[in-house]
Design a protein around this motif. Structure first.
Motif, PDB file in Angstrom:
ATOM      1  N   HIS A 137      -2.889 -32.104  -5.251  1.00  0.00           N
ATOM      2  CA  HIS A 137      -1.435 -31.781  -6.847  1.00  0.00           C
ATOM      3  C   HIS A 137      -1.273 -32.915  -7.523  1.00  0.00           C
ATOM      4  O   HIS A 137      -1.523 -34.174  -6.608  1.00  0.00           O
ATOM      5  N   LEU A 138      -1.336 -32.838  -8.459  1.00  0.00           N
ATOM      6  CA  LEU A 138      -1.235 -33.862  -9.494  1.00  0.00           C
ATOM      7  C   LEU A 138       0.257 -33.967 -11.066  1.00  0.00           C
ATOM      8  O   LEU A 138       0.262 -35.282  -9.839  1.00  0.00           O
ATOM      9  N   LYS A 139       0.847 -33.120 -10.282  1.00  0.00           N
ATOM     10  CA  LYS A 139       2.071 -33.074 -11.239  1.00  0.00           C
ATOM     11  C   LYS A 139       2.848 -32.416 -10.134  1.00  0.00           C
ATOM     12  O   LYS A 139       2.671 -30.845 -10.179  1.00  0.00           O
ATOM     13  N   PRO A 140       4.106 -32.168 -10.484  1.00  0.00           N
ATOM     14  CA  PRO A 140       4.848 -31.038 -10.004  1.00  0.00           C
ATOM     15  C   PRO A 140       5.508 -30.378 -11.058  1.00  0.00           C
ATOM     16  O   PRO A 140       5.166 -30.322 -11.918  1.00  0.00           O
ATOM     17  N   SER A 141       6.124 -28.850 -10.385  1.00  0.00           N
ATOM     18  CA  SER A 141       5.984 -27.521 -11.654  1.00  0.00           C
ATOM     19  C   SER A 141       7.811 -27.543 -11.180  1.00  0.00           C
ATOM     20  O   SER A 141       8.513 -27.733 -10.340  1.00  0.00           O
ATOM     21  N   TRP A 171      -2.377 -24.599 -14.651  1.00  0.00           N
ATOM     22  CA  TRP A 171      -1.925 -25.732 -15.811  1.00  0.00           C
ATOM     23  C   TRP A 171      -0.260 -25.744 -16.190  1.00  0.00           C
ATOM     24  O   TRP A 171       0.115 -23.903 -15.783  1.00  0.00           O
ATOM     25  N   ASN A 172       0.588 -26.194 -16.571  1.00  0.00           N
ATOM     26  CA  ASN A 172       1.912 -26.562 -16.794  1.00  0.00           C
ATOM     27  C   ASN A 172       1.989 -26.320 -18.165  1.00  0.00           C
ATOM     28  O   ASN A 172       1.425 -28.044 -18.756  1.00  0.00           O
ATOM     29  N   GLU A 232      -0.698 -29.426 -19.784  1.00  0.00           N
ATOM     30  CA  GLU A 232      -1.203 -30.210 -18.424  1.00  0.00           C
ATOM     31  C   GLU A 232      -1.281 -29.665 -16.866  1.00  0.00           C
ATOM     32  O   GLU A 232      -0.674 -28.552 -16.322  1.00  0.00           O
ATOM     33  N   ILE A 287      -1.478 -29.556 -13.315  1.00  0.00           N
ATOM     34  CA  ILE A 287      -0.781 -29.699 -12.694  1.00  0.00           C
ATOM     35  C   ILE A 287      -1.533 -29.723 -11.082  1.00  0.00           C
ATOM     36  O   ILE A 287      -0.595 -29.830  -9.717  1.00  0.00           O
ATOM     37  N   SER A 288      -2.927 -28.982 -10.786  1.00  0.00           N
ATOM     38  CA  SER A 288      -2.944 -28.538  -9.781  1.00  0.00           C
ATOM     39  C   SER A 288      -4.372 -28.640  -9.730  1.00  0.00           C
ATOM     40  O   SER A 288      -4.984 -27.048 -10.972  1.00  0.00           O
TER      41      SER A 288
END
Length: 138
Positions: free
Chosen positions: A62-66, A92-93, A96, A98-99
């Motif tokens: 997990h890199l960034k939240p969504s 991707w979001n 970016e 994100i996971s």
């Protein structure tokens, strides 16, 4: 490379308003099943075809939240490794990342014994492009 889209629903979020970590595996599974249907390896009308992808292992980074309402894009790549089927995913979001995830699967028969991949599976996997360095740290 196969790409799948998913809009985050309210029920997928936690009290902090972000997608709960347990939902990432479910989203990767949705993308994998969509890939299998598109590739002609799974059929919506025949749920038993999903035994071709019994889960052996999973890894998620997990890199960034969504959040609720985000439109996520999940890219999928697949390959055969002996009797194992390997999948790699990027989520991707917008632009970016994100996971990232990897899953390993085997094809199970009705007696729950591992089967060799079918000729159709081998033929499909020969068409797939696999980038070994695609995932950063998994």
């Amino acid at each position: 490379m196969f790409e799948f889209s998913h809009r985050v629903q309210f029920y997928e979020t936690d009290l902090m308003g972000i997608v709960h970590h347990s939902n990432y595996l479910r989203l990767f599974e949705e993308a994998r099943v969509a890939w299998g249907v598109q590739a002609g390896l799974l059929e919506w009308s025949k749920p038993e075809t999903a035994s071709a992808f019994a889960v052996l292992s999973t890894q998620v980074r997990h890199l960034k939240p969504s959040r609720f309402g985000d439109v996520l894009k999940i890219q999928v790549q697949a390959r055969l490794s002996g009797v194992r089927i390997e999948f790699a995913y990027k989520m991707w979001n917008d632009q970016e990342l994100i996971s990232e995830a990897r899953t390993e699967h085997v094809h199970l028969g009705p007696d729950l014994k591992v089967l060799r991949p079918s000729a159709k599976m081998k033929q499909q996997m020969e068409k797939e492009q696999w980038n070994e360095t695609w995932l950063s740290n998994l």
